[in-house]
Write a protein that holds these residues in place. Structure first.
Motif, short mmCIF file in Angstrom:
data_model
loop_
_atom_site.label_atom_id
_atom_site.label_comp_id
_atom_site.label_asym_id
_atom_site.label_seq_id
_atom_site.Cartn_x
_atom_site.Cartn_y
_atom_site.Cartn_z
N PRO A 1 -36.93 -20.23 12.28
CA PRO A 1 -37.28 -21.28 11.33
C PRO A 1 -36.60 -21.09 9.98
CG PRO A 1 -39.09 -19.71 11.58
CD PRO A 1 -38.07 -19.35 12.61
N GLN A 2 -36.28 -22.21 9.35
CA GLN A 2 -35.60 -22.19 8.05
C GLN A 2 -36.51 -22.78 6.98
OE1 GLN A 2 -32.50 -20.75 7.80
NE2 GLN A 2 -32.89 -20.26 9.96
N PRO A 3 -36.45 -22.25 5.76
CA PRO A 3 -37.28 -22.80 4.67
C PRO A 3 -37.04 -24.30 4.50
CG PRO A 3 -36.22 -20.75 3.99
CD PRO A 3 -35.61 -21.12 5.32
N TRP B 1 -37.93 -26.64 6.57
CA TRP B 1 -38.04 -27.40 7.81
C TRP B 1 -39.40 -28.06 7.92
CZ3 TRP B 1 -35.93 -24.42 12.69
CH2 TRP B 1 -34.52 -24.51 12.70
N TYR C 1 -44.04 -19.96 11.00
CA TYR C 1 -43.39 -21.09 10.34
C TYR C 1 -43.89 -21.26 8.91
CZ TYR C 1 -41.93 -22.01 15.09
OH TYR C 1 -41.40 -21.87 16.34
N ALA D 1 -42.23 -18.64 6.87
CA ALA D 1 -40.81 -18.92 6.65
C ALA D 1 -40.58 -20.01 5.62
CB ALA D 1 -40.15 -19.32 7.97
N CYS E 1 -41.78 -23.27 5.91
CA CYS E 1 -41.69 -24.60 6.51
C CYS E 1 -42.87 -25.46 6.10
CB CYS E 1 -41.66 -24.49 8.04
SG CYS E 1 -40.27 -23.53 8.70
N ASP F 1 -38.09 -31.69 11.94
CA ASP F 1 -36.88 -30.96 12.31
C ASP F 1 -37.08 -30.15 13.58
OD1 ASP F 1 -35.28 -31.55 9.83
OD2 ASP F 1 -37.01 -30.56 8.92
#
Length: 205
Positions: A35-37, A39, A55, A58, A60, A101
């Motif tokens: 997971p990406q910040p 998202w 998540y 991270a 999200c 996403d």
């Protein structure tokens, strides 16, 4: 939603009894697509919220839906206001088209009535953003890996019997498992990661 809560009786013990068996698989799923910040992530069948924690950590924006109010109450206590939680069965998701996403589902699809599985996958597809991904974990019915795989298959069979989901498990197998259900919904599997001794798989779409 009307009707009795199908998970009311097990919600209180779920994290102690069932979740430990899923923890490693959940970690593998997060590793498969990190997971990406920022998202926007939706988990369909979020249960007590344990699968949402990575998540949230991270950075999200996380949303969870579940058919059980008792499970959602546990998730609220665990996650607080960090996560937006909704009571729904997934056949009609209350979100705009292309909002997320990443849309995830873990060990839920086999529990959904056979004639509604494609509808749920269709809704998950609808709310996934262009270029977004779907990550689904569920039982796999191919060859097993050694003694561990056979033991886990037996444990899964027993758990599904006890939990009252055996009819769903059996129909899911008869339909050909997730790849066949996904194909019926017009979806293709991009990657399959076999886990749990061959008893489960993580599917990236």
């Amino acid at each position: 939603m009307a009707g009795a809560d199908p998970y009311r009786l097990i919600a209180g013990i779920y994290d102690r009894v069932v979740e430990p068996m899923q923890r490693g698989v959940r970690r593998r799923a997060v590793d498969l697509i990190a997971p990406q910040p920022g998202w926007r992530v939706l988990d369909v069948g979020c249960g007590t919220g344990t699968g949402l924690v990575p998540y949230v950590e991270a950075g999200c924006a996380v949303v969870g839906v579940d058919v059980s109010e008792a499970m959602l109450e546990r998730a609220r206590k665990r996650l607080g206001p960090a996560v937006d939680l909704h009571l729904t069965d997934g056949v009609e998701l209350p979100f705009a088209t292309g909002r997320f996403d990443l849309v995830t589902m873990s060990l839920v699809l086999h529990e959904i009535p056979a004639d509604r599985r494609s509808d749920v996958l269709g809704e998950m597809t609808r709310v996934t953003a262009p270029g977004g991904r779907m990550l689904v974990t569920d039982f796999r019915f191919g060859s097993l890996q050694g003694v561990r795989g056979r033991v886990l298959r037996l444990v899964s069979w027993i758990v599904e019997r006890i939990s009252g989901h055996f009819d769903g498990y059996r129909s899911f197998r008869a339909m050909g498992g997730f790849p066949a259900v996904a194909a019926r919904a017009g979806l293709s599997v991009e990657m399959e990661k076999v886990v749990g001794g061959g008893n489960m798989a993580i599917f990236l779409l």
